[in-house]
Design an enzyme around this catalytic site. Structure first.
Site, mmCIF file in Angstrom:
data_model
loop_
_atom_site.group_PDB
_atom_site.id
_atom_site.type_symbol
_atom_site.label_atom_id
_atom_site.label_comp_id
_atom_site.label_asym_id
_atom_site.label_seq_id
_atom_site.Cartn_x
_atom_site.Cartn_y
_atom_site.Cartn_z
ATOM 1 N N TYR A 30 -2.860 -0.809 10.000
ATOM 2 C CA TYR A 30 -2.870 -1.227 8.557
ATOM 3 C C TYR A 30 -1.507 -0.799 7.933
ATOM 4 C CZ TYR A 30 -4.220 -1.002 3.663
ATOM 5 O OH TYR A 30 -4.639 -1.352 2.294
ATOM 6 N N SER A 61 0.533 -1.214 -0.067
ATOM 7 C CA SER A 61 0.029 0.047 -0.138
ATOM 8 C C SER A 61 0.870 1.129 -0.014
ATOM 9 C CB SER A 61 -0.913 0.016 1.382
ATOM 10 O OG SER A 61 -1.142 1.098 1.613
HETATM 11 P P1 NDP Z 1 -11.864 -6.103 -0.132
HETATM 12 O O1 NDP Z 1 -12.119 -5.925 1.182
HETATM 13 O O2 NDP Z 1 -12.505 -5.963 -1.486
HETATM 14 O O3 NDP Z 1 -11.321 -7.774 0.057
HETATM 15 C C1 NDP Z 1 -10.541 -8.289 0.835
HETATM 16 C C2 NDP Z 1 -10.462 -9.752 0.673
HETATM 17 O O4 NDP Z 1 -9.615 -10.391 2.202
HETATM 18 C C3 NDP Z 1 -11.720 -10.504 0.907
HETATM 19 O O5 NDP Z 1 -11.932 -11.478 -0.141
HETATM 20 C C4 NDP Z 1 -11.887 -10.998 1.904
HETATM 21 O O6 NDP Z 1 -12.730 -12.026 2.237
HETATM 22 C C5 NDP Z 1 -10.533 -11.350 2.604
HETATM 23 N N1 NDP Z 1 -10.252 -11.445 4.029
HETATM 24 C C6 NDP Z 1 -10.450 -10.322 4.917
HETATM 25 N N2 NDP Z 1 -10.068 -10.881 5.975
HETATM 26 C C7 NDP Z 1 -10.087 -12.256 5.864
HETATM 27 C C8 NDP Z 1 -9.770 -13.281 6.932
HETATM 28 N N3 NDP Z 1 -9.471 -13.153 8.133
HETATM 29 N N4 NDP Z 1 -9.499 -14.554 6.438
HETATM 30 C C9 NDP Z 1 -9.435 -14.670 5.079
HETATM 31 N N5 NDP Z 1 -9.649 -13.686 4.034
HETATM 32 C C10 NDP Z 1 -10.059 -12.723 4.450
HETATM 33 O O7 NDP Z 1 -10.470 -5.572 -0.155
HETATM 34 P P2 NDP Z 1 -9.567 -4.895 -1.431
HETATM 35 O O8 NDP Z 1 -9.580 -6.074 -2.587
HETATM 36 O O9 NDP Z 1 -9.446 -3.628 -1.819
HETATM 37 O O10 NDP Z 1 -7.912 -5.342 -1.049
HETATM 38 C C11 NDP Z 1 -7.115 -6.382 -1.585
HETATM 39 C C12 NDP Z 1 -5.690 -6.150 -1.091
HETATM 40 O O11 NDP Z 1 -5.262 -4.801 -1.692
HETATM 41 C C13 NDP Z 1 -5.644 -5.696 0.699
HETATM 42 O O12 NDP Z 1 -4.116 -6.240 0.843
HETATM 43 C C14 NDP Z 1 -5.471 -4.182 0.731
HETATM 44 O O13 NDP Z 1 -4.556 -3.908 1.692
HETATM 45 C C15 NDP Z 1 -4.651 -3.968 -0.769
HETATM 46 N N6 NDP Z 1 -4.892 -2.641 -1.025
HETATM 47 C C16 NDP Z 1 -6.219 -2.064 -1.652
HETATM 48 C C17 NDP Z 1 -6.364 -0.840 -2.063
HETATM 49 C C18 NDP Z 1 -7.769 -0.422 -2.567
HETATM 50 O O14 NDP Z 1 -7.897 0.830 -3.070
HETATM 51 N N7 NDP Z 1 -8.587 -1.208 -2.698
HETATM 52 C C19 NDP Z 1 -5.274 0.059 -2.096
HETATM 53 C C20 NDP Z 1 -4.180 -0.446 -1.419
HETATM 54 C C21 NDP Z 1 -4.122 -1.703 -1.118
HETATM 55 P P3 NDP Z 1 -14.356 -11.885 2.653
HETATM 56 O O15 NDP Z 1 -14.911 -11.397 1.370
HETATM 57 O O16 NDP Z 1 -14.631 -13.406 2.719
HETATM 58 O O17 NDP Z 1 -14.559 -10.978 3.705
#
Ligand code: NDP
Length: 262
Positions: free
Chosen positions: A169, A156
């Protein structure tokens, strides 16, 4: 910072590759899993909500992709033993791994460090960092069985420069960047495993909406828009790229948006 936004992946870029994606049920992970499958990979869908993983499974099959695998796992509670069992299962089924996209993550709270709830801090570190470390420890030998393996961690902008209120985070992403540097150095000249980090940049997902509730999501890039850099880093064209920090969006454009944190 490096970026491959214009990378054009051939349709068979990931043919015959076995690639594991965490957080494959939603957001960027969901799109990455489907994109890797569309480019020929057999994907292993790891996440906590089985229904979402099953939907992705069905969509991949309907699109004519190789049959995926589903491994349900909650990163908040999974232990080293669970990752070991997962590695045994994959060893039996596939014998190797050609890639892992560590993508699952949670936001925690946007709070000054002074007032940050320690339980939430722990939860964020567990899901965003510790789980990826434990899984990597368990999977390294499977990656080393590959002729060309890519270990890709999600970072990030706040994992590269600290910012007020981003607490756990931000720290979880700094830790991730540190792990990438150490692992990349350890694997260099020792194996065919390369280790890099990717910062997706502001992307239209549930997490982004949670962090910026007042923002119009229509102004953001979609997960599909940022896939070129993911494909580049997962496929053979990045074979010699190791220990590097990538952005999936051009930094200038990202900075021009309402905020580039997250
Ligand atoms: P989302 O919240 O859309 O998706 C996150 C995913 O992680 C979901 O599939 C969720 O599962 C899974 N997850 C969360 N907690 C757990 C857990 N305890 N066990 C297993 N799986 C889990 O996030 P994004 O797609 O936006 O983010 C993806 C990555 O990109 C992250 O690492 C985030 O930090 C990073 N990021 C995102 C940005 C953005 O603008 N979107 C910018 C910078 C970095 P479930 O759906 O079942 O909850």
């Amino acid at each position: 910072m490096l970026c491959e936004i214009d990378y054009q992946a051939p349709g068979d870029l990931l043919k015959d590759r076995i690639i594991l994606v965490t957080g494959a049920g939603d957001g960027i992970g969901r799109t990455a899993a489907k994109t890797f499958a569309a480019h020929g990979a057999t994907v292993i869908l790891v996440g906590r909500t089985i229904k979402k993983l099953e939907e992705v499974y069905d969509e991949i099959e309907e699109a004519g992709g190789a049959q995926p695998a589903i491994i349900p796992m909650n990163f908040e509670t999974a232990t080293y033993k669970d990752y070991g069992e997962m590695a045994e299962l994959l060893e039996k089924e596939f014998g190797r791994l050609d890639g892992i996209l560590h993508n699952a993550g949670i936001l925690g709270s946007i709070t000054p460090v002074e007032a940050y709830n320690p339980q939430v801090w722990e939860q964020v570190m567990q899901v965003n960092f510790n789980s990826a470390l434990l899984m990597t420890q368990a999977m390294l030998s499977l990656l080393q069985n590959s002729k060309d393996a890519s270990l890709l961690f999600t970072s990030s902008s706040v994992g590269r420069k600290g910012r007020a209120f981003w607490g756990a985070y931000s720290i979880s992403k700094f830790a991730t960047e540190g792990l990438v540097e150490i692992l990349a150095d350890e694997q260099e000249n020792l194996s065919n495993v390369r280790v890099n980090s990717i910062n997706p940049g502001a992307t239209r997902t549930a997490m982004r909406q949670l962090a910026y509730p007042g923002e119009n999501p229509a102004h953001l890039r979609t997960p599909a828009d940022i896939m070129p850099t993911y494909l580049y880093l997962m496929g053979p064209d990045s074979k010699h790229v190791n220990g590097q920090k990538y952005n999936a969006q051009p930094p200038k454009e990202e900075a021009a948006q309402e905020s580039d944190a997250l």
